[in-house]
Write an enzyme that holds these catalytic residues in place. Structure first.
Site, PDB file in Angstrom:
ATOM      1  N   HIS A  34      -3.539   4.245  -2.324  1.00 11.48           N
ATOM      2  CA  HIS A  34      -4.516   3.334  -1.720  1.00 11.48           C
ATOM      3  C   HIS A  34      -5.162   3.976  -0.484  1.00 11.48           C
ATOM      4  O   HIS A  34      -6.355   3.850  -0.248  1.00 11.48           O
ATOM      5  CB  HIS A  34      -3.834   2.046  -1.244  1.00 11.48           C
ATOM      6  N   LEU A  88       0.805  -1.221   0.000  1.00 11.12           N
ATOM      7  CA  LEU A  88       0.000   0.000   0.000  1.00 11.12           C
ATOM      8  C   LEU A  88       0.839   1.272   0.000  1.00 11.12           C
ATOM      9  O   LEU A  88       1.911   1.331   0.597  1.00 11.12           O
ATOM     10  CB  LEU A  88      -0.919  -0.014   1.226  1.00 11.12           C
ATOM     11  N   SER A 132       2.358   0.618  -6.860  1.00  8.54           N
ATOM     12  CA  SER A 132       3.219  -0.375  -6.215  1.00  8.54           C
ATOM     13  C   SER A 132       4.372  -0.744  -7.142  1.00  8.54           C
ATOM     14  O   SER A 132       5.460  -1.097  -6.690  1.00  8.54           O
ATOM     15  CB  SER A 132       2.407  -1.619  -5.864  1.00  8.54           C
ATOM     16  N   GLY A 152      -9.610   3.703  -7.869  1.00  2.00           N
ATOM     17  CA  GLY A 152      -8.801   4.856  -8.258  1.00  2.00           C
ATOM     18  C   GLY A 152      -8.958   5.181  -9.731  1.00  2.00           C
ATOM     19  O   GLY A 152      -9.000   4.291 -10.581  1.00  2.00           O
ATOM     20  N   GLN A 206      -5.440 -12.022 -13.245  1.00  2.00           N
ATOM     21  CA  GLN A 206      -5.384 -10.797 -14.046  1.00  2.00           C
ATOM     22  C   GLN A 206      -3.987 -10.531 -14.588  1.00  2.00           C
ATOM     23  O   GLN A 206      -3.759  -9.533 -15.258  1.00  2.00           O
ATOM     24  CB  GLN A 206      -5.920  -9.595 -13.265  1.00  2.00           C
TER      25      GLN A 206
END
Ligand code: AMP
Length: 277
Positions: free
Chosen positions: A34, A30, A183, A144, A58
């Site tokens: 986030h 995070l 990240s 986001g 994914q």
């Protein structure tokens, strides 16, 4: 703050919750981007649930699933500091038990932009988000703007499948030089980190040209391309100026067009976007 790892335990806890639940799905590691989602969920709901799950489905076979950065202890400390009520951190088998064989297939929207470069990506995203929604049963879910296409795909899924929740979009949080927090920024070496600022510079250029009256999308894409290519480590995957609802590429730029891009800086693939205003 309760930390739960199984779907059964989460369902049990959910049964005892009263009042609106705000939910923030994440892949962990995070950062401030986030935490802004968590803060907004905290401000708008009686209870806040956050998931930390690096979703294997994914990622493409040659992508960074294995290397994706993870630091659960630090994540939990940060979430505790934000007043999170429940953290769901399932192992992969909890989300995809042996024999799991049902998927949320995303149509046209899922084949454009990120979906064109990462086949199957949005099928993985939609499936895990549907699964998490079913377990958490949130009243509001926070996403986001950084991942603009993801937001569009999730909104479409929620509408199409009549999922009974509100999708809330949160603006992109950026570093001082404009680089969108991610990240994956940890993959960049110091020289690449400097060059990565070019993504936001290109988006700012698009906004400036549009503000000066330029309406030819190709002219704007071309100028963005030239700017990005000045950075030796940059390799453009795509630069798009598209309708923010259909994601169809535009010839003539219009208000609220989505300018988005994927650019590799060295080996690190970064995405960013702005909505023209
Ligand atoms: P991720 O952990 O990358 O899957 O992201 C989890 C959520 O945080 C997604 O809804 C992202 O769009 C959002 N997010 C990630 N980075 C940022 C950022 N820099 N600003 C705002 N939201 C972000």
């Amino acid at each position: 703050m309760k930390v739960v790892e199984t779907a059964a335990e989460l369902s049990r806890l959910r049964g005892k919750m009263t009042g609106p639940v705000g939910f923030v799905p994440t892949m962990g590691y995070l950062h401030e981007g986030h935490l802004v989602l968590v803060r907004q969920a905290r401000a708008e709901n009686a209870l806040v649930a956050v998931s930390i799950f690096v979703n294997p489905t994914q990622f493409g076979p040659k992508e960074d699933f294995k290397q994706y950065p993870r630091d659960p202890e630090r994540d939990l400390a940060l979430l505790e500091g934000e007043g999170t009520d429940v953290v769901f951190m399932p192992p992969v088998e909890e989300i995809y038990p042996p024999g799991f064989d049902s998927w949320v297939e995303v149509g046209r929207l899922g084949r454009k932009l990120e979906g064109a470069s990462r086949p199957g990506h949005f099928r993985g995203v939609a499936t895990v988000v549907a699964r998490l929604f079913e377990l958490v049963r949130p009243d509001r879910a926070y996403f986001g703007q950084k991942d603009a296409q993801q937001l569009i795909v999730i909104r479409q899924m929620v509408a199409d499948l009549d999922m009974n929740l509100e999708v809330v979009a949160v603006p992109t949080v950026r570093e001082a030089d404009g680089l969108a927090m991610s990240s994956r920024n940890t993959y960049l070496n110091p020289e690449e980190r400097k060059q990565a600022a070019v993504l936001y510079q290109a988006l700012t250029l698009a906004q400036r040209l549009y503000g000066e009256g330029e309406r030819d999308a190709e002219t704007i894409r071309r100028q963005m391309t030239v700017l990005i290519q000045r950075q030796p480590s940059a390799d453009i995957d795509y630069i798009s100026i598209a309708d923010a609802e259909t994601l169809e590429e535009l010839d003539v730029v219009k208000p609220l067009a989505l300018v988005s891009m994927a650019v590799k800086i060295g080996k690190t693939r970064l995405i960013d976007n702005i909505v023209l205003g």
